[in-house]
Design an enzyme around this catalytic site. Structure first.
Site, PDB file in Angstrom:
ATOM      1  N   LYS A 116       1.157  -1.072  -0.337  1.00  0.00           N
ATOM      2  CA  LYS A 116       0.027  -0.028  -0.134  1.00  0.00           C
ATOM      3  C   LYS A 116       1.033   1.197   0.248  1.00  0.00           C
ATOM      4  O   LYS A 116       2.516   1.266   0.566  1.00  0.00           O
ATOM      5  CB  LYS A 116      -0.888   0.127   0.950  1.00  0.00           C
TER       6      LYS A 116
HETATM    7  P1  NAD Z   1     -13.622   7.874  -2.233  1.00  0.00           P
HETATM    8  O1  NAD Z   1     -12.359   8.858  -1.995  1.00  0.00           O
HETATM    9  O2  NAD Z   1     -13.726   7.604  -4.160  1.00  0.00           O
HETATM   10  O3  NAD Z   1     -14.438   8.036  -1.635  1.00  0.00           O
HETATM   11  C1  NAD Z   1     -14.480   7.841  -0.613  1.00  0.00           C
HETATM   12  C2  NAD Z   1     -16.468   8.365  -0.547  1.00  0.00           C
HETATM   13  O4  NAD Z   1     -16.591   8.516   1.637  1.00  0.00           O
HETATM   14  C3  NAD Z   1     -16.461  10.042   0.038  1.00  0.00           C
HETATM   15  O5  NAD Z   1     -17.671  10.245  -1.041  1.00  0.00           O
HETATM   16  C4  NAD Z   1     -16.319  10.874   0.721  1.00  0.00           C
HETATM   17  O6  NAD Z   1     -16.798  11.831   1.096  1.00  0.00           O
HETATM   18  C5  NAD Z   1     -16.959   9.900   2.001  1.00  0.00           C
HETATM   19  N1  NAD Z   1     -16.584   9.757   3.520  1.00  0.00           N
HETATM   20  C6  NAD Z   1     -15.107   9.768   3.948  1.00  0.00           C
HETATM   21  N2  NAD Z   1     -15.386  10.335   5.338  1.00  0.00           N
HETATM   22  C7  NAD Z   1     -16.515  10.396   5.447  1.00  0.00           C
HETATM   23  C8  NAD Z   1     -17.136   9.792   6.636  1.00  0.00           C
HETATM   24  N3  NAD Z   1     -16.313   9.660   7.494  1.00  0.00           N
HETATM   25  N4  NAD Z   1     -18.289   9.346   6.972  1.00  0.00           N
HETATM   26  C9  NAD Z   1     -19.014   9.761   5.759  1.00  0.00           C
HETATM   27  N5  NAD Z   1     -18.693   9.869   4.371  1.00  0.00           N
HETATM   28  C10 NAD Z   1     -17.308   9.831   4.331  1.00  0.00           C
HETATM   29  O7  NAD Z   1     -12.362   6.166  -2.385  1.00  0.00           O
HETATM   30  P2  NAD Z   1     -12.962   5.133  -2.759  1.00  0.00           P
HETATM   31  O8  NAD Z   1     -12.451   4.206  -3.743  1.00  0.00           O
HETATM   32  O9  NAD Z   1     -14.360   4.667  -2.778  1.00  0.00           O
HETATM   33  O10 NAD Z   1     -12.811   4.207  -1.496  1.00  0.00           O
HETATM   34  C11 NAD Z   1     -14.019   4.270  -0.059  1.00  0.00           C
HETATM   35  C12 NAD Z   1     -13.103   3.012   0.283  1.00  0.00           C
HETATM   36  O11 NAD Z   1     -12.655   1.659   0.210  1.00  0.00           O
HETATM   37  C13 NAD Z   1     -11.285   2.707   1.006  1.00  0.00           C
HETATM   38  O12 NAD Z   1     -11.826   2.365   2.633  1.00  0.00           O
HETATM   39  C14 NAD Z   1     -10.748   2.401   0.539  1.00  0.00           C
HETATM   40  O13 NAD Z   1      -9.598   2.003   0.395  1.00  0.00           O
HETATM   41  C15 NAD Z   1     -11.831   1.131  -0.161  1.00  0.00           C
HETATM   42  N6  NAD Z   1     -11.252   0.192  -0.923  1.00  0.00           N
HETATM   43  C16 NAD Z   1     -11.502   0.809  -2.333  1.00  0.00           C
HETATM   44  C17 NAD Z   1     -11.411   0.169  -4.099  1.00  0.00           C
HETATM   45  C18 NAD Z   1     -11.146   0.725  -5.281  1.00  0.00           C
HETATM   46  O14 NAD Z   1     -11.566  -0.024  -6.290  1.00  0.00           O
HETATM   47  N7  NAD Z   1     -11.660   2.301  -4.875  1.00  0.00           N
HETATM   48  C19 NAD Z   1     -11.093  -1.007  -3.408  1.00  0.00           C
HETATM   49  C20 NAD Z   1     -10.808  -1.629  -2.147  1.00  0.00           C
HETATM   50  C21 NAD Z   1     -11.380  -0.743  -1.276  1.00  0.00           C
END
Ligand code: NAD
Length: 411
Positions: free
Chosen positions: A104
């Site tokens: 990571k």
């Molecule tokens: P992103 O940045 O696209 O979206 C994150 C969202 O969460 C945003 O809408 C933000 O406003 C919201 N947010 C942040 N803090 C918050 C809170 N305290 N309460 C409510 N909403 C909140 O990120 P993403 O890529 O969608 O990733 C989200 C999660 O999924 C992370 O934990 C990431 O590690 C995990 N993840 C993502 C992927 C991927 O392919 N993008 C893959 C595996 C895991």
């Protein structure tokens, strides 16, 4: 923040290591990261001043294949958080059976406050500092919170200046640069596939289920789209701009339009505004945390009224909360399974890049479904056999596989 995330990741490891009766030497070998890098990134800001940021790359384990894991841009990124997330990647790739290890990276930055040009300079500065430890057969970064195709394109381009055209060095690229069809929506789609597999096992239909989603970014918004398409009612959504409830089901297309226009859900008129914490306690069938880690604490766990939690986010549930949910009969599809759709399609992207042969989206979605349903079945059977939670079963399977590979390779 990061210290807690690492402590939680280690605790989940410990539960599985005890269940597997692993020797102490295995604990040490499996938990110790292969390599950790911390870099200083100085960039010219738009106002002419110099901005200094700290970047990280943690390569946790490569016994089963090249290191693999996303790059996060977030103000709370620190070395322990990156260590925790790198460890989760090792278990995740092992659990779904793709030939990668775990890594990571991240930069401690509030990317929303940077201009596009500043973000580009920052991404290129990171590549300048870590290009010699990544590569299409050594360590393959990808997107995570705060990064997407735009950042991956800059990463690919900057890397090419040192090492020539190597599209397989990074995944989550735009399709025009060798990105895979279906990658952008893969994690959200994966969550939905796993829910379908879960309800299939229970003899129930996904259609008609009431779902609450925390986080409306990449994972949350794509999951919302696919769930709505499959006849679910999304009764609650939230992001940093606010939380909204609608017992008739939120119009997801309308929410997406709002976010496109306003930048967040703030001011959304398609539901009743509620407190952010109240969202997690809404009455529903499925709760999908898809934002940050550590949000389901032991206090919150007592208030959850969902029948199932599916962890779109990495590390959303603390170990204490996990125990409470288990005691309360709330089944949790753990992060290393629930959000593995993203890394699975990243794997397809890497395979296509190495072969210079590109697949149709239909094939990608079909293969994704096959891999996730198989992984779900293995976890379900293991949980039944051991009479344990899906989390413990998933960790036992994943850690067992990594330890087996480690032993075969020898010291
Ligand atoms: P992103 O940045 O696209 O979206 C994150 C969202 O969460 C945003 O809408 C933000 O406003 C919201 N947010 C942040 N803090 C918050 C809170 N305290 N309460 C409510 N909403 C909140 O990120 P993403 O890529 O969608 O990733 C989200 C999660 O999924 C992370 O934990 C990431 O590690 C995990 N993840 C993502 C992927 C991927 O392919 N993008 C893959 C595996 C895991």
């Amino acid at each position: 923040m990061g210290a807690e995330a690492l402590e939680h990741a280690n605790r989940y490891f410990e539960w599985a290591a005890r269940e597997l009766e692993l020797p102490q030497e295995a604990w040490v070998q499996l938990l110790t990261p292969y390599r950790e890098v911390r870099v200083e990134l100085n960039i010219r800001m738009d106002d002419g001043k110099t901005g200094t940021f700290i970047g990280y790359r943690v390569q946790h384990d490569n016994s089963r294949g090249p290191f693999k894991g996303g790059i996060r841009y977030h103000p709370q990124v620190d070395s322990d958080e990156v260590r925790a997330l790198a460890q989760l990647m090792t278990w995740k790739t092992a659990l779904v059976g793709i030939p990668f290890g775990g890594a990571k990276g991240g930069i401690q930055v509030d990317a929303a406050r940077l201009s596009v040009a500043e973000r580009e300079r920052l991404t290129r500065a990171l590549v300048d500092k870590i290009h010699d430890i990544v590569g299409d057969h050594t360590d393959i970064p990808g997107p995570d919170m705060g990064t997407g195709p735009r950042e991956m394109a800059w990463f690919f381009d900057q890397y090419a200046k040192y090492h020539g055209h190597r599209p397989g060095v990074v995944t989550g690229k735009p399709v025009a640069l060798g990105g895979s069809l279906g990658r952008i929506s893969a994690t959200g789609r994966g969550c939905v596939e796993l829910l379908e597999a879960l309800f299939n096992r229970l003899g129930e239909s996904l259609s008609g289920k009431r779902v609450v989603i925390q986080g409306f970014g990449n994972v949350g918004s794509w999951a919302a789209r696919f769930l709505a398409e499959r006849g679910c009612k999304i009764v609650g959504i939230s992001d940093l701009g606010g939380a909204y409830f609608n017992s008739d089901g939120i119009d997801i297309a309308h929410a997406l339009e709002h976010v496109e226009r306003a930048g967040s859900l703030r001011g959304f008129d398609g539901g009743e505004p509620i407190e952010a914490e109240a969202l997690l306690g809404l009455d529903c069938d499925v709760l999908l945390p898809a934002a940050v880690g550590g949000v389901i604490t032991k206090e919150i766990a007592k208030t959850i009224r969902a029948r199932f939690v599916i962890e779109g986010a990495n590390g959303p549930t603390t170990p204490e909360a996990d125990e409470i949910l288990h005691e309360r009969g709330i089944q949790v599809v753990p992060d290393i399974l629930a959000n593995a759709g993203g890394v699975t399609v990243s794997y397809f992207e890497w395979v296509q890049n190495l072969q210079h042969f590109y697949w149709e989206e239909e094939q990608i979605n079909k293969e994704l479904r096959r891999i996730l349903w198989q992984a779900f079945d293995r976890v379900w059977e293991e949980a039944k056999r051991r009479r344990c939670s899906l989390r413990l079963a998933a960790y036992v399977l994943a850690i067992g596989k990594v330890w087996e590979a480690t032993k075969w390779r020898g010291v």
